[in-house]
Design an enzyme around this catalytic site. Structure first.
Site, short mmCIF file in Angstrom:
data_model
loop_
_atom_site.label_atom_id
_atom_site.label_comp_id
_atom_site.label_asym_id
_atom_site.label_seq_id
_atom_site.Cartn_x
_atom_site.Cartn_y
_atom_site.Cartn_z
N ARG A 221 -19.49 31.85 -20.94
CA ARG A 221 -20.25 32.45 -19.84
C ARG A 221 -21.34 33.35 -20.43
O ARG A 221 -21.15 33.99 -21.48
CB ARG A 221 -19.34 33.31 -18.95
CG ARG A 221 -18.39 32.51 -18.07
CD ARG A 221 -19.11 31.74 -16.96
NE ARG A 221 -18.19 31.05 -16.09
CZ ARG A 221 -17.86 29.75 -16.20
NH1 ARG A 221 -18.40 29.00 -17.14
NH2 ARG A 221 -17.02 29.20 -15.34
N HIS A 269 -26.23 24.75 -19.05
CA HIS A 269 -24.83 24.79 -18.62
C HIS A 269 -24.28 23.37 -18.45
O HIS A 269 -23.88 22.96 -17.34
CB HIS A 269 -24.67 25.60 -17.33
CG HIS A 269 -23.25 26.06 -17.10
ND1 HIS A 269 -22.94 27.28 -16.58
CD2 HIS A 269 -22.04 25.45 -17.35
CE1 HIS A 269 -21.61 27.41 -16.48
NE2 HIS A 269 -21.05 26.30 -16.95
P1 NAP Z 1 -8.02 28.92 -21.07
O1 NAP Z 1 -7.20 27.71 -21.28
O2 NAP Z 1 -7.62 29.89 -20.02
O3 NAP Z 1 -8.08 29.69 -22.48
C1 NAP Z 1 -8.55 30.98 -22.62
C2 NAP Z 1 -8.30 31.46 -24.05
O4 NAP Z 1 -8.97 32.74 -24.20
C3 NAP Z 1 -6.83 31.69 -24.35
O5 NAP Z 1 -6.55 31.32 -25.69
C4 NAP Z 1 -6.67 33.21 -24.20
O6 NAP Z 1 -5.65 33.79 -24.99
C5 NAP Z 1 -8.02 33.67 -24.70
N1 NAP Z 1 -8.31 35.02 -24.21
C6 NAP Z 1 -8.43 35.44 -22.92
N2 NAP Z 1 -8.69 36.75 -22.86
C7 NAP Z 1 -8.75 37.19 -24.14
C8 NAP Z 1 -8.96 38.45 -24.74
N3 NAP Z 1 -9.17 39.56 -24.01
N4 NAP Z 1 -8.94 38.53 -26.08
C9 NAP Z 1 -8.72 37.43 -26.85
N5 NAP Z 1 -8.49 36.19 -26.34
C10 NAP Z 1 -8.51 36.08 -25.00
O7 NAP Z 1 -9.53 28.54 -20.79
P2 NAP Z 1 -10.30 27.17 -21.10
O8 NAP Z 1 -9.93 26.12 -20.16
O9 NAP Z 1 -10.17 26.90 -22.57
O10 NAP Z 1 -11.80 27.61 -20.77
C11 NAP Z 1 -12.43 28.71 -21.38
C12 NAP Z 1 -13.72 29.06 -20.68
O11 NAP Z 1 -14.73 28.08 -20.96
C13 NAP Z 1 -13.66 29.08 -19.15
O12 NAP Z 1 -13.09 30.27 -18.67
C14 NAP Z 1 -15.12 28.92 -18.77
O13 NAP Z 1 -15.72 30.19 -18.64
C15 NAP Z 1 -15.73 28.19 -19.96
N6 NAP Z 1 -16.22 26.83 -19.62
C16 NAP Z 1 -17.52 26.54 -19.80
C17 NAP Z 1 -17.98 25.27 -19.52
C18 NAP Z 1 -19.42 24.89 -19.75
O14 NAP Z 1 -19.85 23.82 -19.34
N7 NAP Z 1 -20.19 25.70 -20.41
C19 NAP Z 1 -17.09 24.29 -19.05
C20 NAP Z 1 -15.77 24.63 -18.87
C21 NAP Z 1 -15.33 25.91 -19.16
P3 NAP Z 1 -4.11 33.42 -24.75
O15 NAP Z 1 -3.94 32.04 -25.33
O16 NAP Z 1 -3.39 34.44 -25.52
O17 NAP Z 1 -3.88 33.47 -23.26
C1 GLV Z 2 -17.68 25.39 -16.05
O1 GLV Z 2 -18.40 26.21 -16.49
C2 GLV Z 2 -16.29 25.58 -15.81
O2 GLV Z 2 -15.82 26.72 -15.82
O3 GLV Z 2 -15.59 24.57 -15.58
#
Ligand code: NAP
Ligand code: GLV
Length: 306
Positions: A221, A269
Protein backbone atom coordinates in the site's frame (compact mmCIF):
# COMPACT_ATOMS: atom_id res chain seq x y z
CA UNK A 1 -29.87 -16.85 0.81
CA UNK A 2 -29.49 -13.21 -0.26
CA UNK A 3 -26.19 -11.70 -1.31
CA UNK A 4 -25.60 -8.03 -1.93
CA UNK A 5 -22.73 -6.90 -4.17
CA UNK A 6 -21.10 -3.51 -3.79
CA UNK A 7 -17.91 -2.83 -5.63
CA UNK A 8 -17.12 0.67 -6.75
CA UNK A 9 -14.62 0.04 -9.51
CA UNK A 10 -15.65 -3.02 -11.45
CA UNK A 11 -18.38 -4.08 -13.86
CA UNK A 12 -20.96 -5.79 -11.64
CA UNK A 13 -22.79 -7.99 -14.14
CA UNK A 14 -20.22 -10.81 -14.54
CA UNK A 15 -19.78 -10.98 -10.77
CA UNK A 16 -23.52 -11.25 -10.19
CA UNK A 17 -24.02 -14.01 -12.74
CA UNK A 18 -20.83 -15.78 -11.63
CA UNK A 19 -21.85 -15.76 -7.96
CA UNK A 20 -25.35 -16.95 -8.81
CA UNK A 21 -23.93 -19.82 -10.86
CA UNK A 22 -21.54 -20.78 -8.05
CA UNK A 23 -24.22 -20.58 -5.35
CA UNK A 24 -27.34 -22.28 -6.73
CA UNK A 25 -30.48 -20.97 -5.07
CA UNK A 26 -28.84 -17.74 -3.90
CA UNK A 27 -30.24 -14.37 -4.93
CA UNK A 28 -27.40 -12.04 -5.81
CA UNK A 29 -28.16 -8.36 -6.42
CA UNK A 30 -26.23 -5.19 -6.99
CA UNK A 31 -26.57 -2.94 -3.94
CA UNK A 32 -28.43 0.34 -4.37
CA UNK A 33 -29.28 2.71 -1.51
CA UNK A 34 -32.43 1.40 0.14
CA UNK A 35 -31.86 -2.20 -1.04
CA UNK A 36 -33.48 -4.97 1.08
CA UNK A 37 -31.40 -6.67 3.79
CA UNK A 38 -29.03 -9.44 2.67
CA UNK A 39 -27.29 -12.33 4.45
CA UNK A 40 -23.84 -11.75 3.01
CA UNK A 41 -22.02 -8.95 1.22
CA UNK A 42 -19.35 -9.16 -1.47
CA UNK A 43 -17.53 -5.85 -1.52
CA UNK A 44 -14.63 -3.71 -2.57
CA UNK A 45 -14.35 -0.19 -1.12
CA UNK A 46 -18.06 0.26 -0.29
CA UNK A 47 -19.28 3.52 1.27
CA UNK A 48 -20.16 3.71 4.98
CA UNK A 49 -23.83 4.05 3.93
CA UNK A 50 -23.70 0.46 2.66
CA UNK A 51 -22.99 -0.96 6.14
CA UNK A 52 -25.29 1.51 7.86
CA UNK A 53 -28.14 0.13 5.74
CA UNK A 54 -27.11 -3.55 6.10
CA UNK A 55 -26.57 -3.98 9.87
CA UNK A 56 -27.81 -7.61 9.81
CA UNK A 57 -25.02 -9.00 7.60
CA UNK A 58 -23.55 -12.35 8.67
CA UNK A 59 -20.55 -12.30 6.34
CA UNK A 60 -18.59 -9.62 4.50
CA UNK A 61 -16.37 -10.95 1.71
CA UNK A 62 -13.68 -8.58 0.47
CA UNK A 63 -12.72 -8.82 -3.21
CA UNK A 64 -9.06 -8.42 -2.40
CA UNK A 65 -6.37 -9.39 0.09
CA UNK A 66 -6.01 -6.01 1.81
CA UNK A 67 -8.83 -4.90 4.09
CA UNK A 68 -7.38 -1.52 5.10
CA UNK A 69 -10.21 0.41 3.38
CA UNK A 70 -12.81 -1.62 5.29
CA UNK A 71 -11.00 -1.16 8.60
CA UNK A 72 -11.70 2.59 8.34
CA UNK A 73 -15.47 1.96 8.31
CA UNK A 74 -17.95 0.97 11.03
CA UNK A 75 -18.83 -2.63 10.19
CA UNK A 76 -21.73 -4.61 11.70
CA UNK A 77 -20.05 -6.05 14.82
CA UNK A 78 -21.47 -9.58 14.44
CA UNK A 79 -20.40 -9.92 10.78
CA UNK A 80 -17.43 -12.12 9.92
CA UNK A 81 -15.01 -10.26 7.66
CA UNK A 82 -13.18 -12.48 5.20
CA UNK A 83 -10.41 -11.50 2.77
CA UNK A 84 -9.31 -13.23 -0.42
CA UNK A 85 -6.44 -15.53 0.20
CA UNK A 86 -4.32 -15.99 -2.87
CA UNK A 87 -7.08 -16.64 -5.46
CA UNK A 88 -4.42 -16.41 -8.18
CA UNK A 89 -2.65 -13.37 -6.73
CA UNK A 90 0.45 -14.99 -5.22
CA UNK A 91 1.86 -16.22 -8.53
CA UNK A 92 1.34 -12.76 -10.04
CA UNK A 93 3.06 -11.16 -7.06
CA UNK A 94 5.95 -13.60 -7.31
CA UNK A 95 6.47 -12.85 -10.99
CA UNK A 96 6.21 -9.08 -10.45
CA UNK A 97 8.71 -9.01 -7.57
CA UNK A 98 11.18 -11.44 -9.19
CA UNK A 99 11.02 -9.37 -12.36
CA UNK A 100 11.77 -6.16 -10.44
CA UNK A 101 14.62 -7.73 -8.46
CA UNK A 102 16.19 -9.33 -11.52
CA UNK A 103 15.77 -6.21 -13.65
CA UNK A 104 17.67 -4.24 -11.01
CA UNK A 105 20.29 -6.89 -10.23
CA UNK A 106 21.09 -7.62 -13.90
CA UNK A 107 20.96 -3.89 -14.83
CA UNK A 108 18.48 -4.46 -17.64
CA UNK A 109 17.47 -0.78 -17.63
CA UNK A 110 21.09 0.08 -18.40
CA UNK A 111 21.23 -2.46 -21.23
CA UNK A 112 18.01 -1.07 -22.65
CA UNK A 113 19.46 2.46 -22.62
CA UNK A 114 22.62 1.13 -24.31
CA UNK A 115 20.53 -0.57 -26.98
CA UNK A 116 18.64 2.65 -27.69
CA UNK A 117 21.99 4.45 -28.00
CA UNK A 118 23.22 1.77 -30.43
CA UNK A 119 25.89 0.73 -27.92
CA UNK A 120 27.24 -2.82 -27.49
CA UNK A 121 28.68 -2.69 -23.99
CA UNK A 122 29.06 -5.23 -21.21
CA UNK A 123 28.57 -4.54 -17.53
CA UNK A 124 30.61 -6.37 -14.93
CA UNK A 125 28.63 -9.25 -13.39
CA UNK A 126 27.43 -8.40 -9.90
CA UNK A 127 27.59 -10.79 -6.95
CA UNK A 128 24.24 -12.32 -6.10
CA UNK A 129 25.42 -12.73 -2.52
CA UNK A 130 25.58 -8.91 -2.26
CA UNK A 131 21.90 -8.55 -3.17
CA UNK A 132 20.08 -9.96 -0.17
CA UNK A 133 16.36 -9.45 -0.55
CA UNK A 134 14.24 -8.76 2.52
CA UNK A 135 10.53 -9.47 2.33
CA UNK A 136 8.42 -7.56 4.87
CA UNK A 137 5.28 -9.60 5.52
CA UNK A 138 5.44 -13.37 5.19
CA UNK A 139 1.76 -14.03 4.71
CA UNK A 140 0.00 -15.58 1.75
CA UNK A 141 1.79 -13.34 -0.75
CA UNK A 142 5.08 -12.67 1.02
CA UNK A 143 5.84 -16.33 1.60
CA UNK A 144 5.24 -17.17 -2.06
CA UNK A 145 7.49 -14.26 -3.09
CA UNK A 146 10.24 -15.34 -0.68
CA UNK A 147 10.13 -18.88 -2.08
CA UNK A 148 10.21 -17.63 -5.67
CA UNK A 149 13.25 -15.44 -4.98
CA UNK A 150 15.08 -18.44 -3.57
CA UNK A 151 14.76 -20.14 -6.95
CA UNK A 152 17.15 -17.50 -8.29
CA UNK A 153 19.51 -18.08 -5.37
CA UNK A 154 19.27 -14.61 -3.87
CA UNK A 155 19.85 -14.59 -0.12
CA UNK A 156 16.35 -14.03 1.30
CA UNK A 157 15.38 -12.47 4.64
CA UNK A 158 11.83 -12.33 5.92
CA UNK A 159 10.14 -10.18 8.56
CA UNK A 160 6.78 -10.88 10.15
CA UNK A 161 4.92 -10.10 13.33
CA UNK A 162 5.14 -13.61 14.74
CA UNK A 163 8.09 -15.95 14.23
CA UNK A 164 7.86 -17.84 10.92
CA UNK A 165 10.07 -20.63 9.73
CA UNK A 166 10.49 -20.97 5.98
CA UNK A 167 13.29 -23.24 4.79
CA UNK A 168 16.12 -21.18 3.31
CA UNK A 169 14.70 -17.85 4.50
CA UNK A 170 16.45 -16.03 7.34
CA UNK A 171 13.56 -15.11 9.58
CA UNK A 172 13.17 -11.99 11.71
CA UNK A 173 10.12 -11.17 13.81
CA UNK A 174 8.61 -8.24 15.61
CA UNK A 175 9.79 -4.75 16.37
CA UNK A 176 12.79 -6.09 18.31
CA UNK A 177 14.33 -7.66 15.19
CA UNK A 178 13.32 -5.03 12.65
CA UNK A 179 16.66 -3.18 12.65
CA UNK A 180 18.61 -6.41 12.20
CA UNK A 181 16.33 -7.34 9.32
CA UNK A 182 16.87 -3.98 7.61
CA UNK A 183 20.63 -4.04 8.11
CA UNK A 184 20.80 -7.53 6.59
CA UNK A 185 18.83 -6.39 3.54
CA UNK A 186 19.73 -4.61 0.31
CA UNK A 187 16.55 -5.01 -1.72
CA UNK A 188 13.44 -4.39 0.38
CA UNK A 189 10.10 -5.83 -0.71
CA UNK A 190 6.99 -4.64 1.10
CA UNK A 191 4.10 -7.09 1.45
CA UNK A 192 2.69 -5.96 4.77
CA UNK A 193 -0.97 -5.20 5.36
CA UNK A 194 -1.68 -1.53 6.03
CA UNK A 195 -2.49 -1.16 9.73
CA UNK A 196 -1.78 1.52 12.35
CA UNK A 197 1.42 -0.43 13.17
CA UNK A 198 2.70 -0.52 9.59
CA UNK A 199 1.69 2.89 8.24
CA UNK A 200 4.79 4.92 7.21
CA UNK A 201 7.01 1.92 7.99
CA UNK A 202 9.33 2.82 5.09
CA UNK A 203 10.67 6.20 6.13
CA UNK A 204 13.98 8.02 6.21
CA UNK A 205 15.13 6.31 9.41
CA UNK A 206 14.23 2.76 8.41
CA UNK A 207 15.30 3.00 4.75
CA UNK A 208 18.66 4.47 5.86
CA UNK A 209 19.35 1.17 7.59
CA UNK A 210 19.26 -0.78 4.32
CA UNK A 211 22.64 -1.73 2.94
CA UNK A 212 24.22 0.90 0.67
CA UNK A 213 22.85 0.75 -2.86
CA UNK A 214 19.51 -0.31 -1.40
CA UNK A 215 16.46 -0.81 -3.56
CA UNK A 216 12.77 -0.56 -2.61
CA UNK A 217 9.90 -2.55 -4.10
CA UNK A 218 6.51 -1.48 -2.73
CA UNK A 219 3.66 -3.73 -3.77
CA UNK A 220 1.45 -3.47 -0.67
CA UNK A 221 0.00 0.00 0.00
CA UNK A 222 1.15 3.55 -0.73
CA UNK A 223 0.76 4.68 2.88
CA UNK A 224 3.52 2.28 3.95
CA UNK A 225 6.03 4.62 2.30
CA UNK A 226 6.89 8.22 3.14
CA UNK A 227 7.24 9.58 -0.39
CA UNK A 228 9.55 12.51 0.37
CA UNK A 229 11.89 10.31 2.41
CA UNK A 230 12.26 7.92 -0.50
CA UNK A 231 13.12 10.76 -2.84
CA UNK A 232 15.67 12.20 -0.36
CA UNK A 233 17.45 8.85 -0.09
CA UNK A 234 17.38 8.24 -3.84
CA UNK A 235 18.83 11.70 -4.46
CA UNK A 236 21.52 11.25 -1.79
CA UNK A 237 22.60 8.02 -3.50
CA UNK A 238 21.97 5.81 -0.45
CA UNK A 239 19.21 4.10 -2.40
CA UNK A 240 19.81 2.97 -5.98
CA UNK A 241 16.20 2.87 -7.09
CA UNK A 242 12.62 1.84 -6.47
CA UNK A 243 9.83 -0.06 -8.16
CA UNK A 244 6.45 1.16 -6.94
CA UNK A 245 3.05 -0.33 -7.69
CA UNK A 246 0.97 1.40 -5.01
CA UNK A 247 0.59 5.04 -3.98
CA UNK A 248 -0.96 7.21 -1.29
CA UNK A 249 -3.32 8.66 -3.88
CA UNK A 250 -4.40 6.44 -6.77
CA UNK A 251 -4.33 7.16 -9.63
CA UNK A 252 -0.99 8.84 -8.89
CA UNK A 253 -1.56 12.59 -9.46
CA UNK A 254 -0.01 13.93 -12.67
CA UNK A 255 2.23 16.39 -10.79
CA UNK A 256 3.68 13.79 -8.40
CA UNK A 257 7.51 13.67 -8.58
CA UNK A 258 7.52 9.84 -8.78
CA UNK A 259 6.34 10.05 -12.41
CA UNK A 260 9.57 11.63 -13.62
CA UNK A 261 12.17 10.49 -11.09
CA UNK A 262 14.97 8.76 -13.04
CA UNK A 263 15.47 6.08 -10.37
CA UNK A 264 11.80 5.12 -10.04
CA UNK A 265 9.82 2.63 -12.10
CA UNK A 266 6.11 2.55 -11.49
CA UNK A 267 3.03 0.56 -12.43
CA UNK A 268 -0.65 1.37 -11.75
CA UNK A 269 -1.54 -0.96 -8.82
CA UNK A 270 -1.39 -4.00 -11.00
CA UNK A 271 1.20 -6.31 -9.44
CA UNK A 272 -1.45 -8.86 -8.40
CA UNK A 273 -4.89 -8.36 -9.87
CA UNK A 274 -8.09 -9.85 -8.52
CA UNK A 275 -9.00 -12.61 -10.96
CA UNK A 276 -12.76 -12.83 -11.26
CA UNK A 277 -13.28 -16.56 -11.80
CA UNK A 278 -10.85 -17.64 -9.08
CA UNK A 279 -12.27 -15.08 -6.68
CA UNK A 280 -15.90 -16.04 -7.28
CA UNK A 281 -15.06 -19.71 -6.71
CA UNK A 282 -13.20 -18.90 -3.51
CA UNK A 283 -15.85 -16.54 -2.15
CA UNK A 284 -18.66 -19.00 -2.94
CA UNK A 285 -16.74 -21.70 -1.06
CA UNK A 286 -16.25 -19.40 1.92
CA UNK A 287 -19.94 -18.40 1.98
CA UNK A 288 -21.00 -22.05 1.97
CA UNK A 289 -18.50 -22.88 4.73
CA UNK A 290 -19.74 -19.97 6.86
CA UNK A 291 -23.37 -21.01 6.32
CA UNK A 292 -22.55 -24.58 7.38
CA UNK A 293 -20.50 -23.52 10.39
CA UNK A 294 -17.33 -25.02 8.84
CA UNK A 295 -13.92 -23.36 9.23
CA UNK A 296 -13.36 -20.44 6.83
CA UNK A 297 -9.87 -19.47 5.67
CA UNK A 298 -8.90 -15.81 5.63
CA UNK A 299 -11.01 -14.45 8.49
CA UNK A 300 -9.79 -10.97 9.40
CA UNK A 301 -9.01 -10.21 13.03
CA UNK A 302 -10.33 -6.66 13.59
CA UNK A 303 -7.94 -6.20 16.53
CA UNK A 304 -4.87 -6.88 14.34
CA UNK A 305 -6.39 -5.09 11.35
CA UNK A 306 -5.54 -7.87 8.86
P1 NAP B 1 -1.39 -11.70 4.96
O1 NAP B 1 -1.50 -13.11 4.53
O2 NAP B 1 -2.34 -11.18 5.96
O3 NAP B 1 0.11 -11.51 5.50
C1 NAP B 1 0.52 -10.39 6.21
C2 NAP B 1 1.93 -10.60 6.73
O4 NAP B 1 2.38 -9.35 7.30
C3 NAP B 1 2.01 -11.64 7.83
O5 NAP B 1 3.21 -12.38 7.71
C4 NAP B 1 2.06 -10.80 9.11
O6 NAP B 1 2.75 -11.39 10.20
C5 NAP B 1 2.85 -9.60 8.62
N1 NAP B 1 2.61 -8.44 9.48
C6 NAP B 1 1.43 -7.81 9.75
N2 NAP B 1 1.61 -6.80 10.60
C7 NAP B 1 2.93 -6.77 10.89
C8 NAP B 1 3.74 -5.98 11.73
N3 NAP B 1 3.22 -4.97 12.47
N4 NAP B 1 5.06 -6.24 11.79
C9 NAP B 1 5.61 -7.25 11.07
N5 NAP B 1 4.89 -8.07 10.27
C10 NAP B 1 3.57 -7.83 10.18
O7 NAP B 1 -1.47 -10.72 3.71
P2 NAP B 1 -1.23 -11.05 2.16
O8 NAP B 1 -2.36 -11.77 1.58
O9 NAP B 1 0.14 -11.65 2.02
O10 NAP B 1 -1.24 -9.57 1.55
C11 NAP B 1 -0.37 -8.56 2.01
C12 NAP B 1 -0.79 -7.21 1.47
O11 NAP B 1 -0.49 -7.11 0.08
C13 NAP B 1 -2.28 -6.91 1.53
O12 NAP B 1 -2.68 -6.50 2.82
C14 NAP B 1 -2.44 -5.81 0.49
O13 NAP B 1 -2.27 -4.55 1.10
C15 NAP B 1 -1.27 -6.06 -0.46
N6 NAP B 1 -1.73 -6.45 -1.82
C16 NAP B 1 -1.37 -5.68 -2.87
C17 NAP B 1 -1.75 -6.05 -4.15
C18 NAP B 1 -1.34 -5.25 -5.35
O14 NAP B 1 -1.82 -5.48 -6.45
N7 NAP B 1 -0.44 -4.31 -5.21
C19 NAP B 1 -2.51 -7.22 -4.34
C20 NAP B 1 -2.85 -7.97 -3.24
C21 NAP B 1 -2.46 -7.59 -1.98
P3 NAP B 1 2.19 -12.73 10.88
O15 NAP B 1 2.52 -13.84 9.91
O16 NAP B 1 2.97 -12.83 12.12
O17 NAP B 1 0.71 -12.54 11.08
C1 GLV C 1 -5.17 -5.43 -3.84
O1 GLV C 1 -4.50 -4.47 -3.66
C2 GLV C 1 -5.61 -6.31 -2.82
O2 GLV C 1 -5.51 -5.97 -1.63
O3 GLV C 1 -6.10 -7.41 -3.15
Amino acid sequence: MKITFCCTDTKAEPWLTGLEAALPGAQVALWQPGAPPADHAVVWAPPQQFFDEQPQLKGIFNIGAGVDALMKLRLPPQATLVRLDDAGMSVQMAEYVCHAVIRHFREFDGYEADMRAGQWSYRKPRHRADFSVGVMGLGVLGERVARALQMFEFPVNGWSRSVKTIAGVRGFAGVAQFDDFLRATRVLVNLLPLTPDTQDVMNRETLSKLQPGGYVINVARGAHLVDDDLITLLDSGHLAGATLDVFRTEPLPAEHPFWTHPKISLTPHTSARTLREESIAQIAGKIMALECGDPVAGIVDPERGY
